[in-house]
Design a protein around this motif. Structure first.
Motif, PDB file in Angstrom:
ATOM      1  N   CYS A 219       0.844  -1.200   0.000  1.00 25.92           N
ATOM      2  CA  CYS A 219       0.000   0.000   0.000  1.00 25.92           C
ATOM      3  C   CYS A 219       0.877   1.247   0.000  1.00 25.92           C
ATOM      4  CB  CYS A 219      -0.901   0.002   1.229  1.00 25.92           C
ATOM      5  SG  CYS A 219      -2.021   1.416   1.269  1.00 25.92           S
ATOM      6  N   SER A 220       0.771   2.037  -1.050  1.00 25.53           N
ATOM      7  CA  SER A 220       1.529   3.291  -1.105  1.00 25.53           C
ATOM      8  C   SER A 220       0.829   4.323  -0.238  1.00 25.53           C
ATOM      9  CB  SER A 220       1.664   3.775  -2.543  1.00 25.53           C
ATOM     10  OG  SER A 220       0.403   3.984  -3.124  1.00 25.53           O
ATOM     11  N   ARG A 221       1.615   5.085   0.511  1.00 25.19           N
ATOM     12  CA  ARG A 221       1.055   5.998   1.491  1.00 25.19           C
ATOM     13  C   ARG A 221       1.177   7.437   1.025  1.00 25.19           C
ATOM     14  NH1 ARG A 221      -1.354   2.061   4.618  1.00 25.19           N
ATOM     15  NH2 ARG A 221      -2.592   3.923   4.937  1.00 25.19           N
ATOM     16  N   CYS A 222       0.103   8.195   1.255  1.00 25.29           N
ATOM     17  CA  CYS A 222       0.065   9.614   0.926  1.00 25.29           C
ATOM     18  C   CYS A 222       0.268  10.392   2.221  1.00 25.29           C
ATOM     19  CB  CYS A 222      -1.269   9.941   0.265  1.00 25.29           C
ATOM     20  SG  CYS A 222      -2.673   9.491   1.327  1.00 25.29           S
ATOM     21  N   THR A 223      -0.406  11.505   2.380  1.00 22.40           N
ATOM     22  CA  THR A 223      -0.255  12.318   3.582  1.00 22.40           C
ATOM     23  C   THR A 223      -1.182  11.902   4.715  1.00 22.40           C
ATOM     24  OG1 THR A 223      -1.856  13.915   2.707  1.00 22.40           O
ATOM     25  CG2 THR A 223       0.487  14.333   2.248  1.00 22.40           C
ATOM     26  N   ASN A 239       5.855  10.918   7.931  1.00 16.73           N
ATOM     27  CA  ASN A 239       6.257  10.430   6.613  1.00 16.73           C
ATOM     28  C   ASN A 239       7.745  10.607   6.379  1.00 16.73           C
ATOM     29  OD1 ASN A 239       3.752   9.500   5.963  1.00 16.73           O
ATOM     30  ND2 ASN A 239       3.367  10.949   4.296  1.00 16.73           N
ATOM     31  N   ASP A 240       8.342  11.624   6.985  1.00 20.92           N
ATOM     32  CA  ASP A 240       9.792  11.798   6.852  1.00 20.92           C
ATOM     33  C   ASP A 240      10.517  10.577   7.403  1.00 20.92           C
ATOM     34  OD1 ASP A 240       9.357  14.290   5.762  1.00 20.92           O
ATOM     35  OD2 ASP A 240       9.814  15.393   7.610  1.00 20.92           O
ATOM     36  N   ARG A 246      11.125   2.872   4.360  1.00 20.59           N
ATOM     37  CA  ARG A 246      10.006   2.193   3.716  1.00 20.59           C
ATOM     38  C   ARG A 246       9.760   2.653   2.284  1.00 20.59           C
ATOM     39  NH1 ARG A 246       8.839  -2.479   4.783  1.00 20.59           N
ATOM     40  NH2 ARG A 246       6.774  -2.144   3.865  1.00 20.59           N
ATOM     41  N   ALA A 247      10.748   3.270   1.655  1.00 25.99           N
ATOM     42  CA  ALA A 247      10.604   3.600   0.232  1.00 25.99           C
ATOM     43  C   ALA A 247      10.662   2.299  -0.564  1.00 25.99           C
ATOM     44  CB  ALA A 247      11.707   4.548  -0.207  1.00 25.99           C
ATOM     45  N   SER A 248       9.682   2.103  -1.443  1.00 30.39           N
ATOM     46  CA  SER A 248       9.533   0.824  -2.130  1.00 30.39           C
ATOM     47  C   SER A 248       9.919   0.927  -3.595  1.00 30.39           C
ATOM     48  CB  SER A 248       8.075   0.354  -2.019  1.00 30.39           C
ATOM     49  OG  SER A 248       7.814  -0.743  -2.868  1.00 30.39           O
ATOM     50  N   ARG A 250       9.204  -1.352  -5.719  1.00 31.75           N
ATOM     51  CA  ARG A 250       8.040  -1.869  -6.456  1.00 31.75           C
ATOM     52  C   ARG A 250       7.025  -0.772  -6.737  1.00 31.75           C
ATOM     53  NH1 ARG A 250       5.472  -6.863  -3.486  1.00 31.75           N
ATOM     54  NH2 ARG A 250       4.460  -7.141  -5.518  1.00 31.75           N
ATOM     55  N   LEU A 251       7.045   0.279  -5.919  1.00 32.21           N
ATOM     56  CA  LEU A 251       6.080   1.372  -6.071  1.00 32.21           C
ATOM     57  C   LEU A 251       6.756   2.650  -6.573  1.00 32.21           C
ATOM     58  CD1 LEU A 251       4.024   0.839  -2.776  1.00 32.21           C
ATOM     59  CD2 LEU A 251       3.492   0.007  -5.085  1.00 32.21           C
ATOM     60  N   GLY A 252       7.898   2.501  -7.204  1.00 33.83           N
ATOM     61  CA  GLY A 252       8.570   3.663  -7.773  1.00 33.83           C
ATOM     62  C   GLY A 252       9.118   4.621  -6.742  1.00 33.83           C
ATOM     63  N   GLY A 253       9.461   4.098  -5.559  1.00 35.69           N
ATOM     64  CA  GLY A 253      10.027   4.940  -4.510  1.00 35.69           C
ATOM     65  C   GLY A 253       9.014   5.471  -3.523  1.00 35.69           C
ATOM     66  N   ALA A 254       7.724   5.190  -3.715  1.00 34.08           N
ATOM     67  CA  ALA A 254       6.699   5.653  -2.774  1.00 34.08           C
ATOM     68  C   ALA A 254       6.835   4.917  -1.443  1.00 34.08           C
ATOM     69  CB  ALA A 254       5.309   5.417  -3.352  1.00 34.08           C
ATOM     70  N   ILE A 255       6.342   5.544  -0.380  1.00 29.47           N
ATOM     71  CA  ILE A 255       6.321   4.898   0.924  1.00 29.47           C
ATOM     72  C   ILE A 255       5.335   3.735   0.892  1.00 29.47           C
ATOM     73  CG2 ILE A 255       5.671   5.194   3.353  1.00 29.47           C
ATOM     74  CD1 ILE A 255       6.471   8.168   3.027  1.00 29.47           C
ATOM     75  N   ALA A 256       5.770   2.575   1.401  1.00 31.23           N
ATOM     76  CA  ALA A 256       4.899   1.399   1.473  1.00 31.23           C
ATOM     77  C   ALA A 256       4.697   1.019   2.929  1.00 31.23           C
ATOM     78  CB  ALA A 256       5.512   0.237   0.705  1.00 31.23           C
ATOM     79  N   PHE A 257       3.450   0.825   3.317  1.00 27.94           N
ATOM     80  CA  PHE A 257       3.146   0.412   4.687  1.00 27.94           C
ATOM     81  C   PHE A 257       1.811  -0.305   4.660  1.00 27.94           C
ATOM     82  CE2 PHE A 257       2.147   0.578   9.141  1.00 27.94           C
ATOM     83  CZ  PHE A 257       3.367   0.700   9.807  1.00 27.94           C
ATOM     84  N   ALA A 258       1.799  -1.604   4.994  1.00 29.09           N
ATOM     85  CA  ALA A 258       0.644  -2.500   4.959  1.00 29.09           C
ATOM     86  C   ALA A 258       0.480  -3.085   3.555  1.00 29.09           C
ATOM     87  CB  ALA A 258      -0.645  -1.816   5.406  1.00 29.09           C
ATOM     88  N   MET A 259      -0.366  -4.106   3.461  1.00 27.42           N
ATOM     89  CA  MET A 259      -0.567  -4.812   2.196  1.00 27.42           C
ATOM     90  C   MET A 259      -2.035  -4.823   1.804  1.00 27.42           C
ATOM     91  SD  MET A 259       2.253  -5.931   0.793  1.00 27.42           S
ATOM     92  CE  MET A 259       1.734  -7.284  -0.275  1.00 27.42           C
ATOM     93  N   ASN A 260      -2.280  -4.486   0.541  1.00 25.61           N
ATOM     94  CA  ASN A 260      -3.621  -4.621  -0.025  1.00 25.61           C
ATOM     95  C   ASN A 260      -3.929  -6.091  -0.268  1.00 25.61           C
ATOM     96  OD1 ASN A 260      -4.562  -1.781  -0.540  1.00 25.61           O
ATOM     97  ND2 ASN A 260      -2.641  -1.719  -1.685  1.00 25.61           N
TER      98      ASN A 260
END
Length: 284
Positions: A219-223, A239-240, A246-248, A250-260
């Motif tokens: 799961c990619s995380r926003c704000t 987020n900092d 947690r930069a992923s 698989r998600l192009g560097g987005a923060i990942a936390f939890a799984m869909n």
């Protein structure tokens, strides 16, 4: 390696997208995730969805299930009662890239949200006849319908993942946060931090039969995790800290936390806090 072994620690549903969730002792599993999860959504005058990303104040709208209705409460507002089986006229609304059939919930609900959010708003109910699918590339071709969730029926996280984050926040002098900020449906106990990332399938034995869930996409995380659910104030430090570990890729560097997750088996069965969970590690 032994099979996954855990238990359900907590269950949540979020009747109105991006408003506060309701903690449950049991949850009915449906094709689109938990019953009534993200069944309603706030939209602007053009039918476009709105969330805490632009309106953090939505976090202050508390939700409660009670005898065939969902009750919404917010500071300074009388309670708004939504009947589970009542809608008004048809509508079309947009959530991310999907324009879907829905029902408008009427002028009283629209005025309630407009007054509290300080912006002209309406409340929509998902049309159960509409079929909005998760991304087939991530589901491996399995058709997994959603209501107004961002993209997948369920979100799974472990208690240990939050514990690790809170350790890292404490090292930076940032106060601990609760799991509610990550808006999970299922919180697991008994795993190591971020073991959920390495699981392919979870199995939960219920009195009605087995429920099988496939964990398909980080799961990619926003704000939204930066929004305090008690005050609606934002703290970018959260987020900092997440970004440091947690930069992923698989998600192009987005923060990942939890799984869909998607439901493979077990529609109309009930998950309960405390149930044992087993599963398979993902060696792909």
């Amino acid at each position: 390696m032994t099979e996954v072994s855990a238990r359900i620690a907590r269950l949540f549903a979020y009747p109105v997208k991006s408003c506060a969730g309701a903690e449950l002792t049991e949850a009915l599993v449906t094709e689109t995730g938990f019953d009534l999860d993200r069944a309603w959504m706030v939209v602007d005058e053009s039918g476009e969805f709105v969330t805490q990303r632009e309106l953090p104040r939505m976090a202050l709208v508390k939700t409660q299930f009670r005898r065939g209705e969902v009750i919404l409460r917010a500071p300074g507002m009388l309670a708004l009662h939504l009947q589970e089986d009542a809608v008004e006229g048809p509508a079309q609304v947009r959530v991310w890239n999907d324009t879907v059939a829905a029902y408008d919930m009427g002028d009283v609900a629209a005025q309630w949200f407009s007054d509290f959010l300080g912006r002209k708003s309406r409340l929509a109910r998902f049309d159960p006849e509409c079929r909005r699918l998760s991304n087939l590339e991530w589901t491996g071709g399995v058709e997994a319908p959603n209501q107004f969730a961002d993209g997948y029926p369920l979100l799974v996280v472990s208690e240990a993942s939050l514990d690790l984050l809170n350790e890292k926040l404490a090292a930076r002098g940032v106060a601990a946060i609760g799991i509610e900020r990550f808006r999970p449906n299922i919180v697991l106990a008994g795993l190591e931090a971020h073991d959920e990332d390495r699981v392919s399938v979870l199995r939960i034995d219920t009195p009605e039969g087995e429920v099988r869930l496939a964990l398909v996409k980080p799961c990619s995380r926003c704000t939204i995790p930066t929004v305090d659910p008690a005050t609606a104030e934002m703290n970018p430090a959260i987020n900092d800290v997440l970004r440091t570990y947690r930069a992923s890729e698989r998600l192009g560097g987005a923060i990942a936390f939890a799984m869909n997750a998607i439901v493979l088996e077990g529609f109309d069965r009930i998950l309960r806090a405390g149930q044992r969970v087993t599963g398979d590690w993902d060696f792909a």
